[in-house]
Design a protein around this motif. Structure first.
Motif, mmCIF file in Angstrom:
data_model
loop_
_atom_site.group_PDB
_atom_site.id
_atom_site.type_symbol
_atom_site.label_atom_id
_atom_site.label_comp_id
_atom_site.label_asym_id
_atom_site.label_seq_id
_atom_site.Cartn_x
_atom_site.Cartn_y
_atom_site.Cartn_z
ATOM 1 N N LEU A 95 8.859 -4.837 2.238
ATOM 2 C CA LEU A 95 8.690 -4.230 0.919
ATOM 3 C C LEU A 95 9.603 -3.017 0.852
ATOM 4 C CD1 LEU A 95 7.104 -4.277 -1.771
ATOM 5 C CD2 LEU A 95 5.438 -2.724 -0.680
ATOM 6 N N THR A 99 7.801 3.079 -2.178
ATOM 7 C CA THR A 99 6.481 2.528 -1.895
ATOM 8 C C THR A 99 5.396 3.604 -1.914
ATOM 9 O OG1 THR A 99 6.889 2.726 0.465
ATOM 10 C CG2 THR A 99 7.442 0.612 -0.550
ATOM 11 N N LEU A 113 10.072 -1.671 -6.841
ATOM 12 C CA LEU A 113 9.741 -2.432 -5.633
ATOM 13 C C LEU A 113 10.562 -3.729 -5.567
ATOM 14 C CD1 LEU A 113 5.849 -2.107 -5.557
ATOM 15 C CD2 LEU A 113 7.541 -0.696 -4.365
#
Length: 924
Positions: A95, A99, A113
């Motif tokens: 990811l 974040t 993202l």
């Protein structure tokens, strides 16, 4: 003032009373709902806007997380940072993006993202301090459009002309390496340019239509042996891809060829070294051949009387026999050499000459000069062979090898470092050195000749890169890696760039360590003084060969040195490779492996104790033996049993593993099978018996596998014959019998001639066995026979060699137990009437044979025979022989003078010359 707790790495701040009051008085703001009682306190996080499907090359639509109190109401006063992470990661993606964001009025919005790995079923989870959300709804990351090709199954080493296995597979990928499953176009493979062997042909189906983004090539083959082959894959509009290098190997050795011919050279050493290659029947080099090869001067070539000296028989290595010290003692023209090796077709070299004038020195005619690290040395380095006067020797054609003799920078010399001199000159046009330093020198060598170059420098290049200043070290699973990992930026000379202040991110390098291992802690750090420090890293899964990859914007990724994550202490054993059904007596394959594990199943790599295997009591076949090395010292926690076998066929075997101080284990059940017949065995040996009588008990022969199990399905014919025949006997009876349940029984065999050390041979196809030695004894004496016949002899002289008479059974075997008297006499009606046989005419047999050392006959004559008699035995008559007249030793009047009147003629008087026995010597 009120201190707000530090969370998520944010510095603690002081909030003034006025600001706090303004937060608490939100209920007085225009349009706000009235709040009675204390303000709500955040107790949970929830996804207001869940992540949704996105491309691996794009951003996930904004994700929104809200802070709620225990009643599910939004908490507008919540301003802490919220972090989202992958909770379900079906494609092992990462990811990326921001974040961690600060909440605004209880709401955290994540706008950038991304996940680069395509997959279905991803789910996110949000955390803030002690607050954790539930999982988001599932979402998908789709692959982008096809942008590249990649070999997902590379070709491995294969035999020339056979299909490459496993089948080569090409995957069509998007820009991030995800399989573009929607691609259904055609892909074509070909041999990569400049790889393998020139002129090689790729056969089979070289164009395949992709299915779900993959094209499979199941029938590819290459006809020429070579190493470093690559395949290139192409398709319309996408850049090509190339496989890892692979080799094509040859078939069995069949012929010899000169790969380095003897060349015209100075009297003495033949240079360069003669090289002979062993090739298969179609001309590929048979690199596995390791037999001997012998070289000689071909008869009639070169100069008469020339000698080939040096090592003329050498052991081939890698299918190449190199004759490095051959020499010819005389100069001449049109020499040829011949090579031979058992079982292979030989070869004759091309003609060559032996010239006068040896090479005495090497010299650099073009010296190496200062060059940038990694760049080709220009101008090309040139080494020449010169005679004692400094002239180039055009006949010199040896390999010349360059190496670094002075190496101040610990550099590596790359390129073609060995060149065969042409007309005495070796040119090195692709040399480079990778590390910068001043004072390098090269050394050129050819046999015993060496020369060193002048000094030169290697300048550094200008590229910058990342470097691990402190490498990750071996650590216990779950513990922080210590000392802290550090990553810095180097300039082109290897110095730390202290002004570097960018963010560096660490990840476990894909494909290293244990699949599924997680790197925890702060994995992204901002460099300070050119160095990014990672002090809270840990990995949860034990394994070896881990590496970390460091990334930062604008620079190439850097991979750390390998390191280990070690488990806890050994607690139990487990079969990690189970024993499988195997033929009796054969090694259990693959070899069983027993692994020492810690309490949670990690391999205890520090465990080096002894692990012992045994057949579990009550399993398999009673009396079976487990052979091989049954106690093995574990290596890195794993004990491998490479030579185990069980001699008895059966089912339901299990093995038990044990080791002192830890819990043992039992394997899965497996069977032991009877193998193919590999041998014949006499299970009832032939025993000593009398000539002509049936051998008892009956000879029996079993077909057995390699472990000695009778192969009950064997029903082929088995034939017996005499293998060792000391009595020159004949084997009678039924000599070929069909095996029944693997056993052939021979019930009526006999041998007619006595002897000691007979052996029988059993044969069935290629199977053979030879019995133990046994004897055939003579039977009861029934007849006499002359075993040494009388020979022609002079009258009155002993017959030589001595006459011998043997007592024999019905089959002509001498009966050694016979000791009775045997008498010889002249056979009535043979030779000359009135002849007398002298000497000892009656003798007792010794070991069944009567020997007459002094027999003689007094009368010359022809056609004599002797007769031998013994009580109770059939008599025998010798072959005919003659008695010759001896040398004249006396005269005798055969006609005497008679009374006659005086003056009258006396009737004829005859005088005869006689030998010592009185026989007339007619030739006197």
């Amino acid at each position: 003032m009120v201190r707000v707790p530090q969370r998520l790495g944010m510095p603690a701040v002081l909030v003034t009373g006025a600001l706090l009051l303004s937060v608490l008085s939100l209920s007085n703001c225009k349009g706000a709902d009235k709040i009675s009682g204390p303000p709500p306190v955040a107790s949970q996080l929830s996804f207001k806007v869940d992540p949704s499907t996105a491309s691996a090359e794009g951003q996930i639509p904004p994700v929104v997380v809200e802070a709620h109190d225990s009643s599910g109401r939004l908490v507008p006063g919540f301003t802490d940072s919220v972090t989202v992470s992958l909770a379900v990661n079906p494609a092992n993606g990462t990811l990326l993006g921001t974040t961690t964001v600060a909440s605004v009025a209880g709401v955290a919005t994540f706008r950038d993202l991304t996940i680069h790995a395509a997959g279905t079923g991803y789910r996110l989870q949000a955390t803030s301090g002690g607050l954790t959300s539930g999982l988001s709804t599932k979402f998908e990351i789709t692959a982008g459009p096809a942008t590249q090709l990649a070999f997902s199954i590379n070709p491995g080493t294969t035999i020339a002309g056979t299909a490459i296995a496993p089948a080569v597979q090409v995957t069509i990928q998007d820009a991030l390496g995800n399989a573009a499953t929607s691609f259904t176009g055609s892909v074509t493979v070909a041999i990569g340019t400049g790889t393998g062997t020139g002129g090689a042909i790729l056969s089979g189906t070289t164009t395949a239509t992709a299915t779900a983004g993959e094209a499979t090539f199941a029938t590819l083959s290459i006809d020429k042996v070579g190493s470093g082959y690559t395949l290139a894959a192409t398709t319309a509009s996408l850049p090509p891809a190339t496989t890892a290098p692979f080799d094509v190997i040859a078939g069995p050795a069949a012929q010899l060829v000169f790969s380095v011919q003897p060349t015209t050279t100075t009297a003495g050493d033949i240079l360069p070294a003669v090289e002979v290659r062993v090739r298969d029947a179609v001309g590929n080099n048979a690199t596995g051949f390791a037999g001997t090869v012998t070289v000689s001067i071909t008869s009639g070539s070169g100069t008469v009387g020339a000698s080939l000296a040096g090592t003329r028989t050498v052991l081939a290595s890698g299918g190449i026999a190199t004759f490095s010290d051959l020499s010819i003692n005389r100069s001449g023209t049109a020499y040829t050499l011949a090579v031979r090796s058992s079982g292979l077709a030989g070869a004759t070299s091309t003609p060559f000459d032996i010239l006068a004038g040896p090479v005495s020195v090497l010299a650099f005619s073009v010296q190496p000069v200062t060059t940038t690290a990694g760049a080709t040395l220009v101008p090309a380095v040139v080494v020449v062979a010169r005679d004692a006067s400094g002239n180039t020797v055009p006949s010199f054609g040896d390999p010349v090898t360059l190496s670094i003799s002075a190496n101040p920078g610990s550099g590596t010399l790359s390129g073609t470092t060995t060149q065969v001199a042409v007309s005495g000159v070796a040119t090195f046009d692709d040399l480079s050195i990778d590390n910068s330093a001043t004072g390098y020198r090269l050394q050129a060598s050819a046999g015993a000749l060496t020369v060193t170059s002048q000094a030169f420098s290697i300048r550094p290049g200008g590229a910058s890169r990342l470097v691990f200043n402190v490498q990750p070290k071996t650590t216990v699973a779950g513990a922080m890696i210590s000392p802290a990992v550090q990553v810095g930026e180097l300039d082109s000379l290897g110095n730390i760039v202290t002004g570097f202040a960018g963010a560096v991110t660490l990840t476990i390098t894909t494909g290293t360590g244990n699949s599924g291992a997680s790197l925890s802690g702060t994995t992204t750090a901002t460099a300070a003084g050119g160095v990014a420090t990672f002090s809270t890293l840990s990995i949860d899964s034990a394994g070896t060969g881990y590496t970390l990859t460091a990334t930062t914007a604008g620079l190439a990724d850097e991979v750390s040195a390998t390191f280990k994550i070690i488990p806890g202490p050994a607690a139990r054993l487990a079969f990690t490779v189970q024993p499988t059904s195997t033929t009796a007596g054969a090694f259990i394959t693959p070899p069983p492996e027993v692994t020492a594990q810690d309490a949670i199943g990690n391999t205890a790599t520090d465990f080096v104790g002894t692990v012992t295997l045994s057949i579990t009591t009550g399993t398999g076949t009673s009396g079976a033996n487990l052979a091989g090395t049954k106690s093995v010292l574990a290596t890195a926690g794993v004990a491998t049993f490479t030579d185990l076998s069980i001699d008895q066929a059966g089912s339901g075997y299990t093995l038990s593993a044990r080791s002192s101080g830890i819990v043992g284990t039992a394997s899965d059940a497996f069977g032991i099978l009877i193998g193919s017949a590999t041998q014949l065995v006499f299970i009832q040996q032939p025993t000593t018996d009398t000539a002509g009588r049936i051998l008892t008990p009956a000879v029996t022969i079993a077909a057995q596998d390699g472990a000695g199990n009778t192969v009950t399905g064997f029903a082929a014919n088995v034939t017996v014959s005499i293998a060792v025949n000391p009595g020159v006997g004949t084997l009678s009876g039924t000599k070929t019998v069909s095996a029944v349940a693997g056993v052939a029984t021979f019930g009526n065999l006999s041998i007619d001639k006595a002897g000691t050390g007979y052996r029988l041979q059993a044969a069935a196809g290629s199977l053979r066995d030879t019995s133990q030695a046994f004897s055939i004894l003579a039977g009861t004496a029934t007849k006499l026979a002359f075993t040494q016949q009388p020979t022609t002899t002079t009258a009155g002289v002993s017959i030589s060699p001595s006459v011998k008479v043997a007592a024999q059974d019905a089959f002509g075997n001498t009966v050694s137990s016979f000791t009775s008297n045997v008498t010889v006499a002249i056979t009535s009606g043979t030779g000359t009437a009135g002849a007398t046989l002298s000497g000892t005419l009656m003798l007792a047999a010794i070991n069944g044979v009567a020997t007459y050392p002094n027999l003689s006959i007094d009368k010359a004559g022809t056609g004599y025979t002797l007769k031998a008699t013994a009580s109770g035995l059939q008599t025998t008559t010798s072959g005919s022989f003659n008695i010759n007249t001896g040398t004249a030793t006396q005269l005798a009047f055969t006609t005497q003078p008679v009374n006659t009147a005086a003056g009258a003629t006396i009737p004829t008087v005859k005088v005869t010359a006689r030998d010592a026995s009185g026989n007339a010597v007619t030739g006197y």
